[in-house]
Design a protein around this motif. Structure first.
Motif, short mmCIF file in Angstrom:
data_model
loop_
_atom_site.label_atom_id
_atom_site.label_comp_id
_atom_site.label_asym_id
_atom_site.label_seq_id
_atom_site.Cartn_x
_atom_site.Cartn_y
_atom_site.Cartn_z
N VAL A 85 0.92 -1.16 -0.05
CA VAL A 85 0.07 -0.03 0.09
C VAL A 85 0.83 1.30 0.20
N LEU A 86 0.32 2.43 -0.69
CA LEU A 86 1.02 3.48 -0.69
C LEU A 86 0.25 4.44 0.02
N HIS A 139 4.94 7.04 1.05
CA HIS A 139 5.40 6.01 2.03
C HIS A 139 4.72 4.72 1.55
N VAL A 140 5.47 3.83 1.89
CA VAL A 140 5.04 2.37 1.47
C VAL A 140 4.91 1.59 2.66
N GLY A 141 3.89 0.59 2.62
CA GLY A 141 3.75 -0.28 3.72
C GLY A 141 3.17 -1.57 3.09
N ASN A 171 -5.70 -7.93 8.34
CA ASN A 171 -6.77 -6.94 8.16
C ASN A 171 -6.68 -5.76 9.13
N ASP A 172 -5.74 -5.61 9.88
CA ASP A 172 -5.90 -4.50 10.85
C ASP A 172 -4.45 -4.24 11.21
N THR A 173 -3.34 -4.75 10.64
CA THR A 173 -1.90 -4.46 10.84
C THR A 173 -1.35 -4.27 9.63
N PHE A 174 -0.09 -3.47 9.92
CA PHE A 174 0.77 -3.25 8.69
C PHE A 174 2.23 -3.25 9.15
N LEU A 175 2.91 -3.52 8.10
CA LEU A 175 4.58 -3.43 8.31
C LEU A 175 5.26 -2.38 7.38
N HIS A 176 5.99 -1.38 8.04
CA HIS A 176 6.66 -0.75 7.23
C HIS A 176 8.14 0.07 8.07
N ALA A 177 8.83 0.70 7.20
CA ALA A 177 10.12 1.08 7.76
C ALA A 177 10.05 2.52 7.94
N TYR A 178 10.12 2.91 9.15
CA TYR A 178 9.80 4.21 9.73
C TYR A 178 10.93 4.97 10.25
N GLU A 179 11.38 6.19 9.86
CA GLU A 179 12.56 6.88 10.57
C GLU A 179 12.63 6.92 12.15
N ARG A 180 13.41 6.43 12.55
CA ARG A 180 13.84 6.38 13.82
C ARG A 180 13.37 5.02 14.52
N LEU A 181 12.65 4.32 13.69
CA LEU A 181 11.97 3.15 14.49
C LEU A 181 12.48 1.99 13.77
N GLY A 182 12.65 2.08 12.24
CA GLY A 182 13.18 0.78 11.40
C GLY A 182 11.78 0.23 11.25
N VAL A 183 12.07 -1.19 10.91
CA VAL A 183 10.95 -1.70 10.35
C VAL A 183 10.06 -2.17 11.58
#
Length: 144
Positions: A91-92, A103-105, A110-122
């Protein structure tokens, strides 16, 4: 529309959890940004990347009318509607109203996603309303 096995996409995505955030990188356990995460999952699920990613600046998505990210993804992945997107979909997100996507994830449930986020990582986190309302495009990883 048939894409890659969603369970395989989700398991691959989850194997990137804890990877530190690093601009322009795409190495599991070493560093990645959100696009690098998607690229790494692609390599594991689909195969070699079909074309090199051009250099981009941190503010690349702040200006301009073209959906550069969506246009690039459309070259490689079948597009689906956001309402059709389930686990394993890429998803964009629009980070600001009326802005282009930047941003990409990966949906992991159904109610969760994974992404790379600044300061947090993946990280994997709930797809709260604040995130869900920002989804602008959704795609399936193709079969190998």
């Amino acid at each position: 529309m048939v894409g890659a096995d969603p369970d395989r996409v989700v398991a691959t995505a989850r194997s990137w959890r804890g990877t530190p955030y690093h601009d322009h990188a795409s190495l599991k356990g070493v560093g990645c940004d959100c696009l690098g995460l998607a690229r790494g999952i692609w390599r594991e699920v689909v195969g070699p990347e079909p074309f090199p990613i051009p250099p981009y600046s941190r503010d690349w998505g702040e200006t301009g009318p073209r959906e550069v990210l969506a246009e690039g993804v459309r070259r490689m992945m079948p597009e689906i509607t956001a309402s059709e997107a389930g686990p394993g979909a890429l998803v964009l997100f629009r980070m600001k109203p009326r802005a282009i996507t930047k941003h990409v994830g990966i949906l992991t449930g159904n109610d969760t996603f994974l992404h790379a986020y600044e300061r947090l990582g993946v990280v994997e986190e709930p797809l709260a309303h604040a995130w869900r309302r920002r989804i602008a495009f959704a795609f399936l990883f193709p079969q190998r």
